[in-house]
Write a protein that holds these residues in place. Structure first.
Motif, PDB file in Angstrom:
ATOM      1  N   GLN A 122     -67.045  79.386 -27.875  1.00 35.72           N
ATOM      2  CA  GLN A 122     -66.856  78.913 -26.325  1.00 35.72           C
ATOM      3  C   GLN A 122     -66.950  79.992 -25.570  1.00 35.72           C
ATOM      4  N   TRP A 123     -66.942  79.381 -24.148  1.00 38.56           N
ATOM      5  CA  TRP A 123     -67.102  80.538 -23.214  1.00 38.56           C
ATOM      6  C   TRP A 123     -65.695  80.712 -22.315  1.00 38.56           C
ATOM      7  N   PHE A 124     -65.462  81.863 -22.223  1.00 40.82           N
ATOM      8  CA  PHE A 124     -64.037  82.304 -21.596  1.00 40.82           C
ATOM      9  C   PHE A 124     -63.983  82.940 -20.087  1.00 40.82           C
ATOM     10  N   VAL A 125     -62.978  82.748 -19.512  1.00 41.71           N
ATOM     11  CA  VAL A 125     -62.880  83.756 -18.233  1.00 41.71           C
ATOM     12  C   VAL A 125     -61.737  84.612 -18.708  1.00 41.71           C
ATOM     13  N   LYS A 126     -62.218  86.063 -18.451  1.00 48.16           N
ATOM     14  CA  LYS A 126     -60.836  87.050 -18.784  1.00 48.16           C
ATOM     15  C   LYS A 126     -60.143  86.984 -17.389  1.00 48.16           C
ATOM     16  N   MET A 127     -58.804  86.561 -17.563  1.00 46.76           N
ATOM     17  CA  MET A 127     -58.078  86.276 -16.611  1.00 46.76           C
ATOM     18  C   MET A 127     -56.962  87.419 -15.996  1.00 46.76           C
ATOM     19  N   LYS A 128     -56.760  88.299 -16.820  1.00 44.85           N
ATOM     20  CA  LYS A 128     -55.984  89.401 -16.306  1.00 44.85           C
ATOM     21  C   LYS A 128     -56.110  89.896 -15.079  1.00 44.85           C
ATOM     22  N   TRP A 149     -59.204  81.894 -19.866  1.00 47.96           N
ATOM     23  CA  TRP A 149     -59.239  80.283 -19.611  1.00 47.96           C
ATOM     24  C   TRP A 149     -60.757  80.062 -20.390  1.00 47.96           C
ATOM     25  N   VAL A 150     -60.662  78.930 -21.192  1.00 49.83           N
ATOM     26  CA  VAL A 150     -61.666  78.460 -21.850  1.00 49.83           C
ATOM     27  C   VAL A 150     -62.321  77.705 -20.716  1.00 49.83           C
ATOM     28  N   ILE A 151     -63.699  77.879 -20.617  1.00 49.58           N
ATOM     29  CA  ILE A 151     -64.338  76.982 -19.407  1.00 49.58           C
ATOM     30  C   ILE A 151     -65.448  76.239 -19.780  1.00 49.58           C
ATOM     31  N   SER A 152     -65.796  76.436 -21.082  1.00 52.30           N
ATOM     32  CA  SER A 152     -66.938  75.472 -21.640  1.00 52.30           C
ATOM     33  C   SER A 152     -66.374  74.219 -22.315  1.00 52.30           C
ATOM     34  N   ARG A 153     -67.070  72.993 -21.853  1.00 52.44           N
ATOM     35  CA  ARG A 153     -66.895  71.748 -22.389  1.00 52.44           C
ATOM     36  C   ARG A 153     -67.976  71.019 -23.122  1.00 52.44           C
ATOM     37  N   GLN A 154     -67.533  70.241 -24.070  1.00 53.89           N
ATOM     38  CA  GLN A 154     -68.965  69.950 -24.863  1.00 53.89           C
ATOM     39  C   GLN A 154     -69.149  68.614 -24.287  1.00 53.89           C
ATOM     40  N   LEU A 155     -69.428  68.439 -23.074  1.00 51.29           N
ATOM     41  CA  LEU A 155     -69.646  67.204 -22.423  1.00 51.29           C
ATOM     42  C   LEU A 155     -71.163  67.183 -21.812  1.00 51.29           C
ATOM     43  N   TRP A 156     -71.663  66.411 -21.349  1.00 47.12           N
ATOM     44  CA  TRP A 156     -73.107  65.926 -20.750  1.00 47.12           C
ATOM     45  C   TRP A 156     -72.885  65.815 -19.304  1.00 47.12           C
ATOM     46  N   TRP A 157     -71.897  65.464 -18.589  1.00 45.47           N
ATOM     47  CA  TRP A 157     -71.396  65.272 -17.190  1.00 45.47           C
ATOM     48  C   TRP A 157     -70.886  66.461 -16.640  1.00 45.47           C
ATOM     49  N   GLY A 158     -71.485  67.301 -15.735  1.00 44.62           N
ATOM     50  CA  GLY A 158     -70.884  68.522 -15.004  1.00 44.62           C
ATOM     51  C   GLY A 158     -72.105  69.532 -14.975  1.00 44.62           C
ATOM     52  N   HIS A 159     -71.412  70.856 -14.710  1.00 49.19           N
ATOM     53  CA  HIS A 159     -72.466  71.677 -14.233  1.00 49.19           C
ATOM     54  C   HIS A 159     -72.913  72.202 -15.792  1.00 49.19           C
ATOM     55  N   GLN A 160     -73.830  72.310 -16.168  1.00 55.35           N
ATOM     56  CA  GLN A 160     -74.495  72.636 -17.490  1.00 55.35           C
ATOM     57  C   GLN A 160     -74.463  74.404 -17.183  1.00 55.35           C
ATOM     58  N   ILE A 161     -73.992  74.943 -18.337  1.00 55.44           N
ATOM     59  CA  ILE A 161     -73.960  76.497 -18.275  1.00 55.44           C
ATOM     60  C   ILE A 161     -75.017  77.181 -18.242  1.00 55.44           C
ATOM     61  N   PRO A 162     -75.133  78.313 -17.197  1.00 57.27           N
ATOM     62  CA  PRO A 162     -76.485  78.779 -16.857  1.00 57.27           C
ATOM     63  C   PRO A 162     -76.853  79.850 -17.907  1.00 57.27           C
TER      64      PRO A 162
END
Length: 887
Positions: free
Chosen positions: A367-373, A410-423
């Motif tokens: 998955q894609w994550f945001v490093k939050m600290k 924060w896990v930011i990737s979602r295995q969906l079709w509706w949304g902003h596709q990851i660039p």
């Protein structure tokens, strides 16, 4: 000549509200005023999800925002209230998939592009519904600036943020244990998981030693698990290195039941020696803690489950089974083959998907994550600066701080079709990863990551992406950002408020808003949360159909203090309608009694009578109080101040007193009273307009007015020249007299229509002058046959007596009262006065109160005590005199 008016005798919202909103919109009254000298004031609407209709919580949330923006607009601010909606990824996709399922179609049958077309159709359908609901509520939004989280401008902002965070090393891709929704087949963040207590079991299982070792006389160790379906992914058993019981077992191997694999016993600090047996199985692909243990010991990660919750080939003979069917089959096999020691029934906390309701799986996934600290630390540091975000009530800042201090990546990737596709794109030949705002030039050699971003990733940018960012020179961004106030419920501080704050600080260097006004939840009359399962949900549009938008808005604005929940009830809605009906009828009376040439212009101050001075002073008090309370977001208290002024002061007293001049022969007095009535009604409608815009506009347009609409009329301001403490005290004195007479009449059933003698013995020259100068009011309200006012009045032998400030009032009602009953009534009154005197003496005898309280508060207490003592002495004297009559 009196004015012609078209106002029914009863308030009917269905005759007042329809069509009014469109007139406001068509006239462009909700747009910023464009005055560059005016102070800007902006709010962005928390974008509702295009998943369905708005509920009562939305109505509450947006009513509070509309009240703020309408008041600021009237106060001359250059106001912007920016509307918009959220694509709501997983939630909307789930709704559309459910609709398709009714037709026997899945998204996979349609393919990505055609499925997304279906979701856009859904979005358009529900956006139209939401627009109609906003209109029905009367929300003064600037539709020219409306945004949607998937429109091109916001999508550009999303790509920019993703790329910049990636370039800073704050976005990364990796294989981790994440929360997985097997129904929606997507990753979830921690806060999208709802924990609830479920029935379950501890399954105690034998793990035999491989080399014949015995421990405590047994050739196996005992392992307890709540999820036997993950056993096929076990790669070790762990004990705590400090646990003396098991130090000789570390390094030994045990047999994995049902599969025969040899797995080691390892030592790791993670294991709690006090919990259970102090031995745990390690399944790195199916548990977040086990994943960390596996990393420390370089253990294999065996994923035994598919993304839909069925078992895969690594699960052996259970391949293809649903996870819960596999659990039953594994338990049966463990029992049949002698591995099961016992099954202990338990109730335990299990995570469920917030959207689909199914139990969540901890699943190994890339998955894609945001490093939050670093982002969280910057947000926390900002709270110590002048650019801090102020939470209302303050206690909710602690909620924000605690989450930021303990935040996970924060896990930011979602295995969906509706949304902003990851660039992000992956090279088909080299496997290289490219991240950018635009696709690679040789796109034929690349595959774009199929995942989309978490909905909250785009909505976290809402306060500035809607203003034209990343163009820092965009006019709206320069003029209206940071915004002033965010209004939202306490349930999304984690989801949304926190994320807006850290993204705004990271990308604009500023807070996203000055204040966050936190409100609670709307509950039913029994205090229960509204839900489909309880069937206690209320559609705000149904409420409006019955009572009107203004009544609903009045109820919502007066519901509670900031941060508190509110209980909806139809009894409260009846009261709200009743209040508006009171305003309607009072306004109708006033307007009917104005001449064609009457204006809301006050006569010269020298011509004001006592009642005029009093009502203008009370109006000014109310203006100051309501303005202060709005500034502090204390809308319930503001509503109380308005209600008391309108119902008690204006309707029950001033309008009634005005009738004396309206029906009298003094033309000048009549004209003055008409002007003052007109002025006070005009100012009152302006004060009310932010809360109940429809009815106030309708009334205002019926009366003398300047300008096209209350929407852009000036809000009332403080007029120090109206303040008149003496007039308020004198009027209070007069009202106290009238109430005393009325109460005494009521007690002995003497109707107001019957004239009676009234004798008033004054104990102060001021009181005597007030009563003599306003004799016409006493006559109108008290209906005396004979009225006597003076310091030398003698109390009749048989009379009802009231002791008021500065006077005693006697009603000679010998025919109607029993002397003994009157003595009993006065003794009861004396008892109340004794307790008031005792309370006052105790308070003023408290040294801490006297030394710490403001001087004016202490003085007021002393004044009250002196008044109660005077009334008590007079009452006791009267009791004494009456007893003498009986004896």
């Amino acid at each position: 000549m009196a004015r012609d008016i078209e106002m029914s005798t009863k308030y009917d919202p269905s005759q007042v509200e329809p069509g009014r909103y469109q007139k406001w919109v068509d006239a462009g009254l909700f747009k910023p005023n464009g005055d560059q000298k005016a102070k800007p004031y902006s709010i962005v609407i928390p974008p509702p999800n295009v998943t369905g209709k708005l509920h009562l919580g939305h109505a509450w949330d947006t009513t509070l925002q509309d009240m703020l923006i309408r008041q600021k607009r009237m106060q001359g601010f250059d106001t912007l209230w920016l509307p918009g909606m959220d694509h709501a990824g997983i939630a909307t996709q789930a709704k559309v998939e459910a609709r398709l399922a009714e037709e026997g179609i899945s998204r996979y049958d349609l393919g990505r592009e055609k499925f997304i077309d279906k979701v856009w159709e859904w979005k358009d359908e529900y956006a139209d519904i939401i627009h109609a609901q906003w209109a029905k509520l009367g929300l003064s939004l600037d539709y020219d600036r409306e945004r949607f989280t998937l429109d091109e401008g916001l999508s550009h902002a999303v790509r920019r943020v993703f790329v910049k965070l990636y370039e800073k090393g704050l976005i990364y891709r990796g294989e981790y244990i994440i929360n997985w929704d097997p129904k929606a087949r997507t990753a979830l963040s921690d806060i999208e998981v709802i924990h609830q207590d479920d029935e379950g079991a501890f399954y105690h299982v034998k793990y035999p030693f491989v080399d014949g070792t015995t421990f405590n006389g047994k050739d196996y160790i005992e392992i307890a698990t709540t999820r036997p379906e993950t056993m096929m992914g076990d790669v070790a058993v762990a004990v705590n290195p400090k646990d003396e019981r098991y130090k000789d077992l570390v390094g030994k191997k045990v047999l994995l039941p049902l599969q025969g694999r040899h797995i080691p016993i390892i030592a790791d600090q993670y294991v709690d020696p006090e919990f259970g047996t102090g031995m745990v199985k390690i399944t790195p692909a199916h548990d977040p803690n086990d994943f960390e243990v596996g990393n420390r010991h370089d253990l294999e990660r065996i994923n035994t489950m598919n993304d839909d919750g069925t078992m895969n080939e690594r699960a052996g003979k259970y391949n293809g089974m649903d996870r819960f069917d596999a659990r039953k089959a594994i338990v049966k096999d463990l029992e049949d083959q002698g591995y099961m020691l016992n099954i202990e029934k338990i109730t335990h906390s299990v995570g469920h998907s917030e959207r689909t309701g199914v139990p969540v799986e901890a699943r190994l996934s890339t998955q894609w994550f945001v490093k939050m600290k670093p982002l969280a630390q910057a947000a926390l540091a900002n709270q110590d600066s002048d650019d801090r975000v102020d939470f209302v009530p303050e206690r909710f800042e602690k909620t924000f701080t605690q989450w930021m201090e303990n935040v996970h990546d924060w896990v930011i990737s979602r295995q969906l079709w509706w949304g902003h596709q990851i660039p992000a794109w992956y090279n088909k030949h080299t496997g290289e990863t490219y991240v950018g705002e635009k696709a690679p030039a040789d796109i034929e050699n690349w595959d774009q990551d199929p995942d989309v971003l978490d909905t909250w990733f785009s909505s976290a940018l809402w306060p500035f992406s809607t203003m034209g960012w990343p163009d820092m020179d965009a006019p709206d961004f320069k003029r209206y950002f940071p915004t002033n106030t965010l209004v939202t419920g306490y349930d999304i501080i984690f989801f949304w408020v926190s994320r807006m704050i850290f993204q705004s600080i990271e990308f604009t260097g500023r807070r996203p808003f000055k204040d966050v006004l936190i409100h609670g939840l709307i509950r039913d009359e029994q205090g229960r949360k509204m839900s489909k399962s309880l069937g206690n949900g209320i559609d705000p549009m149904d409420v409006i159909d019955k009572y009107g938008a203004d009544a609903l808005r009045w109820f919502l604005s007066n519901g509670s203090a900031p941060g508190q929940d509110v209980r909806f009830s139809y009894t409260k809605m009846d009261a709200a309608w009743n209040f508006i009906n009171k305003i309607w009828n009072a306004s109708r009376f006033v307007i009917m009694n104005l001449d064609e040439d009457t204006t809301a212009t006050l006569p010269a101050k020298a011509e004001w009578q006592l009642a005029d001075k009093w009502i203008l002073s009370r109006l000014n008090d109310t203006v100051k109080e309501v303005t202060r309370l709005f500034d502090n977001y204390e809308f319930g208290e503001a509503g109380r101040a308005l209600y008391n002024f309108i119902w008690n002061d204006f309707c029950d007293w001033y309008i009634e007193m005005a009738k004396e001049n309206l029906t009298g022969d003094d033309a000048k007095a009549k004209q003055n009273t008409q002007s003052i009535l007109c002025y006070v009604l005009d100012q009152t409608l302006r004060l009310l307009h932010p809360i109940m815009p429809f009815v106030t506009e309708q009334i205002w347009l019926e009366m003398p007015h300047e300008g096209e609409s209350l929407v852009t009329a000036a809000y009332p301001v403080d007029h120090p020249e109206f303040d008149d403490q003496a007039a308020k005290e004198q009027m209070d004195n007069l009202i106290e007299l009238i109430k005393a007479v009325r109460n005494n009449r009521a007690e002995v059933n003497a109707p107001m229509s019957s004239a009676i003698d009234i004798l008033i013995k004054t104990t102060s020259e001021t009181t005597k002058a007030v009563f003599e100068n306003n004799q016409e009011y006493i006559e109108r309200f008290c209906h005396p046959k004979h009225l006597e006012i003076g310091s030398d009045v003698t109390a009749p032998a048989l009379a009802m007596t009231s002791v008021i400030t500065g006077a005693e009032v006697y009603l000679p009602l010998a025919d109607l009262i029993d002397l003994n009953e009157e003595i009993a009534r006065l003794e009861k009154e004396a008892k109340k006065l004794v307790s008031e005197v005792t309370r006052g003496e105790k308070k003023l005898g408290n040294e801490r109160f006297v030394s710490n309280a403001p001087a004016e508060v202490v003085a007021k207490e002393k004044e009250k005590l002196a008044g109660y003592r005077e009334k008590l002495n007079a009452t006791n004297e009267r009791i004494k005199a009456l007893k003498a009559q009986v004896d």
